[in-house]
Design an enzyme around this catalytic site. Sequence first.
Site, PDB file in Angstrom:
ATOM      1  N   HIS A  36       0.848  -1.196   0.000  1.00 40.17           N
ATOM      2  CA  HIS A  36       0.000   0.000   0.000  1.00 40.17           C
ATOM      3  C   HIS A  36       0.879   1.239   0.000  1.00 40.17           C
ATOM      4  O   HIS A  36       2.112   1.142   0.007  1.00 40.17           O
ATOM      5  CB  HIS A  36      -1.000  -0.033   1.159  1.00 40.17           C
ATOM      6  CG  HIS A  36      -0.385  -0.098   2.528  1.00 40.17           C
ATOM      7  ND1 HIS A  36       0.311   0.948   3.086  1.00 40.17           N
ATOM      8  CD2 HIS A  36      -0.349  -1.106   3.446  1.00 40.17           C
ATOM      9  CE1 HIS A  36       0.729   0.601   4.297  1.00 40.17           C
ATOM     10  NE2 HIS A  36       0.348  -0.639   4.531  1.00 40.17           N
ATOM     11  N   HIS A  89       3.922   1.642   2.320  1.00 42.86           N
ATOM     12  CA  HIS A  89       5.134   0.922   1.899  1.00 42.86           C
ATOM     13  C   HIS A  89       5.846   1.699   0.793  1.00 42.86           C
ATOM     14  O   HIS A  89       7.070   1.823   0.789  1.00 42.86           O
ATOM     15  CB  HIS A  89       4.777  -0.472   1.372  1.00 42.86           C
ATOM     16  CG  HIS A  89       4.192  -1.371   2.420  1.00 42.86           C
ATOM     17  ND1 HIS A  89       2.950  -1.940   2.289  1.00 42.86           N
ATOM     18  CD2 HIS A  89       4.672  -1.802   3.612  1.00 42.86           C
ATOM     19  CE1 HIS A  89       2.690  -2.684   3.358  1.00 42.86           C
ATOM     20  NE2 HIS A  89       3.724  -2.612   4.179  1.00 42.86           N
ATOM     21  N   CYS A  95      -1.182  -8.951  20.576  1.00 40.23           N
ATOM     22  CA  CYS A  95      -1.888  -8.621  19.327  1.00 40.23           C
ATOM     23  C   CYS A  95      -1.298  -9.461  18.211  1.00 40.23           C
ATOM     24  O   CYS A  95      -0.125  -9.322  17.881  1.00 40.23           O
ATOM     25  CB  CYS A  95      -1.754  -7.141  18.963  1.00 40.23           C
ATOM     26  SG  CYS A  95      -2.383  -6.814  17.290  1.00 40.23           S
ATOM     27  N   CYS A 103       0.192  -7.294  15.289  1.00 41.89           N
ATOM     28  CA  CYS A 103       1.488  -6.655  15.572  1.00 41.89           C
ATOM     29  C   CYS A 103       2.545  -7.702  15.845  1.00 41.89           C
ATOM     30  O   CYS A 103       3.725  -7.405  15.831  1.00 41.89           O
ATOM     31  CB  CYS A 103       1.445  -5.788  16.826  1.00 41.89           C
ATOM     32  SG  CYS A 103       0.392  -4.357  16.743  1.00 41.89           S
ATOM     33  N   CYS A 162      -6.128  -3.524  20.651  1.00 45.58           N
ATOM     34  CA  CYS A 162      -4.783  -3.120  20.243  1.00 45.58           C
ATOM     35  C   CYS A 162      -4.796  -1.631  19.909  1.00 45.58           C
ATOM     36  O   CYS A 162      -5.672  -1.183  19.171  1.00 45.58           O
ATOM     37  CB  CYS A 162      -4.350  -3.926  19.019  1.00 45.58           C
ATOM     38  SG  CYS A 162      -2.903  -3.231  18.208  1.00 45.58           S
ATOM     39  N   HIS A 170      -4.198  -1.593  15.861  1.00 46.33           N
ATOM     40  CA  HIS A 170      -5.158  -2.236  14.959  1.00 46.33           C
ATOM     41  C   HIS A 170      -6.604  -2.199  15.449  1.00 46.33           C
ATOM     42  O   HIS A 170      -7.523  -2.531  14.709  1.00 46.33           O
ATOM     43  CB  HIS A 170      -4.735  -3.689  14.703  1.00 46.33           C
ATOM     44  CG  HIS A 170      -3.418  -3.783  14.006  1.00 46.33           C
ATOM     45  ND1 HIS A 170      -2.242  -4.032  14.668  1.00 46.33           N
ATOM     46  CD2 HIS A 170      -3.098  -3.602  12.707  1.00 46.33           C
ATOM     47  CE1 HIS A 170      -1.253  -4.026  13.796  1.00 46.33           C
ATOM     48  NE2 HIS A 170      -1.735  -3.765  12.606  1.00 46.33           N
ATOM     49  N   LYS A 180      -4.678   6.137  10.654  1.00 44.82           N
ATOM     50  CA  LYS A 180      -3.576   5.416  10.039  1.00 44.82           C
ATOM     51  C   LYS A 180      -4.094   4.597   8.854  1.00 44.82           C
ATOM     52  O   LYS A 180      -5.117   3.930   8.953  1.00 44.82           O
ATOM     53  CB  LYS A 180      -2.934   4.470  11.061  1.00 44.82           C
ATOM     54  CG  LYS A 180      -1.778   3.691  10.464  1.00 44.82           C
ATOM     55  CD  LYS A 180      -1.246   2.602  11.391  1.00 44.82           C
ATOM     56  CE  LYS A 180      -0.269   1.727  10.625  1.00 44.82           C
ATOM     57  NZ  LYS A 180       0.147   0.529  11.317  1.00 44.82           N
ATOM     58  N   LYS A 230      -4.023  -1.987   6.359  1.00 47.85           N
ATOM     59  CA  LYS A 230      -4.819  -3.052   5.760  1.00 47.85           C
ATOM     60  C   LYS A 230      -6.045  -3.330   6.608  1.00 47.85           C
ATOM     61  O   LYS A 230      -7.155  -3.488   6.112  1.00 47.85           O
ATOM     62  CB  LYS A 230      -3.966  -4.321   5.635  1.00 47.85           C
ATOM     63  CG  LYS A 230      -2.919  -4.203   4.558  1.00 47.85           C
ATOM     64  CD  LYS A 230      -1.812  -5.222   4.708  1.00 47.85           C
ATOM     65  CE  LYS A 230      -0.816  -4.833   5.780  1.00 47.85           C
ATOM     66  NZ  LYS A 230       0.553  -5.278   5.543  1.00 47.85           N
TER      67      LYS A 230
HETATM   68  O1  ME8 Z   1       6.134  -3.381  10.398  1.00 48.29           O
HETATM   69  N1  ME8 Z   1       2.304   5.290   6.498  1.00 48.29           N
HETATM   70  O2  ME8 Z   1       5.857  -4.432   8.354  1.00 48.29           O
HETATM   71  P1  ME8 Z   1       4.679  -3.555   7.735  1.00 48.29           P
HETATM   72  C1  ME8 Z   1       3.643   5.261   6.506  1.00 48.29           C
HETATM   73  N2  ME8 Z   1       7.423  -6.354   9.027  1.00 48.29           N
HETATM   74  N3  ME8 Z   1       4.337   4.145   6.723  1.00 48.29           N
HETATM   75  C2  ME8 Z   1       3.679   3.023   6.927  1.00 48.29           C
HETATM   76  C3  ME8 Z   1       2.278   2.958   6.916  1.00 48.29           C
HETATM   77  C4  ME8 Z   1       1.574   4.173   6.680  1.00 48.29           C
HETATM   78  N4  ME8 Z   1       0.275   4.241   6.621  1.00 48.29           N
HETATM   79  N5  ME8 Z   1       1.912   1.681   7.157  1.00 48.29           N
HETATM   80  C5  ME8 Z   1       3.049   0.971   7.301  1.00 48.29           C
HETATM   81  C6  ME8 Z   1       6.399  -4.264   9.611  1.00 48.29           C
HETATM   82  N6  ME8 Z   1       4.105   1.778   7.168  1.00 48.29           N
HETATM   83  C7  ME8 Z   1       7.487  -5.266   9.923  1.00 48.29           C
HETATM   84  C8  ME8 Z   1       8.832  -4.574   9.846  1.00 48.29           C
HETATM   85  S1  ME8 Z   1      11.508  -4.547   9.936  1.00 48.29           S
HETATM   86  C9  ME8 Z   1      12.689  -5.555  10.505  1.00 48.29           C
HETATM   87  C10 ME8 Z   1      10.023  -5.451  10.125  1.00 48.29           C
HETATM   88  C11 ME8 Z   1       5.523   1.421   7.295  1.00 48.29           C
HETATM   89  O3  ME8 Z   1       4.425  -4.164   6.403  1.00 48.29           O
HETATM   90  C12 ME8 Z   1       5.818   0.823   8.657  1.00 48.29           C
HETATM   91  O4  ME8 Z   1       5.984   1.853   9.605  1.00 48.29           O
HETATM   92  O5  ME8 Z   1       3.555  -3.441   8.675  1.00 48.29           O
HETATM   93  C13 ME8 Z   1       7.090   0.069   8.384  1.00 48.29           C
HETATM   94  O6  ME8 Z   1       8.214   0.900   8.494  1.00 48.29           O
HETATM   95  C14 ME8 Z   1       6.897  -0.405   6.940  1.00 48.29           C
HETATM   96  O7  ME8 Z   1       5.846   0.399   6.374  1.00 48.29           O
HETATM   97  C15 ME8 Z   1       6.502  -1.872   6.836  1.00 48.29           C
HETATM   98  O8  ME8 Z   1       5.311  -2.096   7.562  1.00 48.29           O
END
Ligand code: ME8
Length: 500
Positions: A17, A20, A125, A128, A143, A146, A296, A299
């Site tokens: 999304h 990312h 959670c 998380c 949570c 979420h 926020k 998903k």
């Molecule tokens: O946290 N706005 O994975 P993830 C900005 N697998 N950044 C966002 C966001 C948003 N709405 N949503 C997510 C994880 N992110 C773990 C990380 S690292 C060793 C393991 C950012 O898929 C989130 O803050 O939930 C994170 O830095 C990245 O996208 C991946 O999120």
Amino acid sequence: MPFYITTAISYVNGVPHLGHAYEAIATDAIARHMRQRGEDVFFLTGTDEHGEPVADAAHAQGLEPRALADRNAERFQALMPQLEISNDFFIRTTDPEHMERVQEVLQRVYDNGHVYKGVYEGWYCPRCADFKVENEILEGNLCPIHEIPLTREREENYFFRLSSFQERLERLFAEHPTFVMPTHHYNEARSFILSGLQDVSLSRARLTWGVTVPWDPSHVFYVWFDALLNYYTALGYARPGNDLTERYWPANYHVIGKDILKFHTVFWPAMLMAAELPVPQHVFVHGFLLGADGRKMSKSLGNVLDPFEVMDQYGTDALRFYLMRDVAWGSDGAVGMDAARTRYESELANEYGNLASRTIAMISRYRDGVVPPAGTDEVLGRDFEGLAATVARMFDRADITQALELIWQRVRRLNRYVEERAPWQLARDAESAAALDETLASLAEGVRVVSVLLHPYMPASVDKLLTALGADGLGYAGAAFGPRGSGARVTPLEPLFPKR
Ligand code: ME8
């Protein structure tokens, strides 16, 4: 100098999304900027594939975790070239080389006496993949991220003695005030440490979707330690036959979102210390992109704005520019299609795109397509003095929004310069030939300089423009304003940002 930069690795329980994309684009901008400065950059991104969130999502769809991981990892991987991300490797935590190295490092942590067996009980959670402490839980046992019900979990785990790193972490923070940036996140992480560290789970007994604990195969490692170690393990196998660990470890910048601050700024350095490995230099923390409802984008909340829609409509560079321009680094920002359109029309099309086409058209029309071999305007030149150095300093603090604003002021300055000098009037009068030469040479130079500096944000558009200007080279030395473009031949340029 070796320069190693990483993004967080994305969970494959869902598809990519905008959040990312945002993180990948910001990290890419820094990586590209550093390459321009001649640094030996290695840029890593990838997917986080183990643990409960992925296993649960897979089972909910009637799939094996591996099948879901394969499907979604492919989508994350495909997103990178679509966004013009210049990553040097894409790690998947299901890579066997990663898993082996996780076992190696954590075995060392165990052998060094930092692990013990105990019972954990707490509110958990599953999305998380984290236990929550009482004071962060929302009313109704939800949570805080979420807003789904937490489950009460009790299980035998291996624990990592995080508490024994209290003093060393305090010292790390005291000695490295820029370890976490921006400062408010440094303060947040530091207060978490100062409030007293408790040991954390290192393994899960009930889960099978993970890296097996080598000293007790009935457990898998807690997904966070498996995931964090990607930054280290990738260097060992990204280039077969050439272990890059010596060259690039420790990482210079980890770029992450604010929700995973604790893992990266507390657990991660402690784990590295326990494994006797050097800790990273900086963790750069960005805010969240918020949906139109101001919450926020995630998903589970279902308010995700699709990056592909913005790209389809306006192109990849427009998406990159919009996100870097509109969301101040380190802060949350609401994003939407209307705001993207406004930036596209008012800044990309009317300011930068228009400046580029005017400059090229005037050089073609008035000087047969050759940038006049004249000096550049000194007064205009003064407005560019020190610009490249200031931009570089801002990138050193990941102030990529502020750096873009500074560059953009020069784009506007150049448009004003066109109006001030009115080359179309100078062209009418033979006596103004020298003034016209200077004007066109200065414009070509100014456009070249802002474009070199804009490369990290809009690589494809800048490439096209520099080619049309007959200016090659993205090197940072070329980001200084001076009479160097003279004699170059310009070629026609299609509108960079056509009206939509
Ligand atoms: O946290 N706005 O994975 P993830 C900005 N697998 N950044 C966002 C966001 C948003 N709405 N949503 C997510 C994880 N992110 C773990 C990380 S690292 C060793 C393991 C950012 O898929 C989130 O803050 O939930 C994170 O830095 C990245 O996208 C991946 O999120």
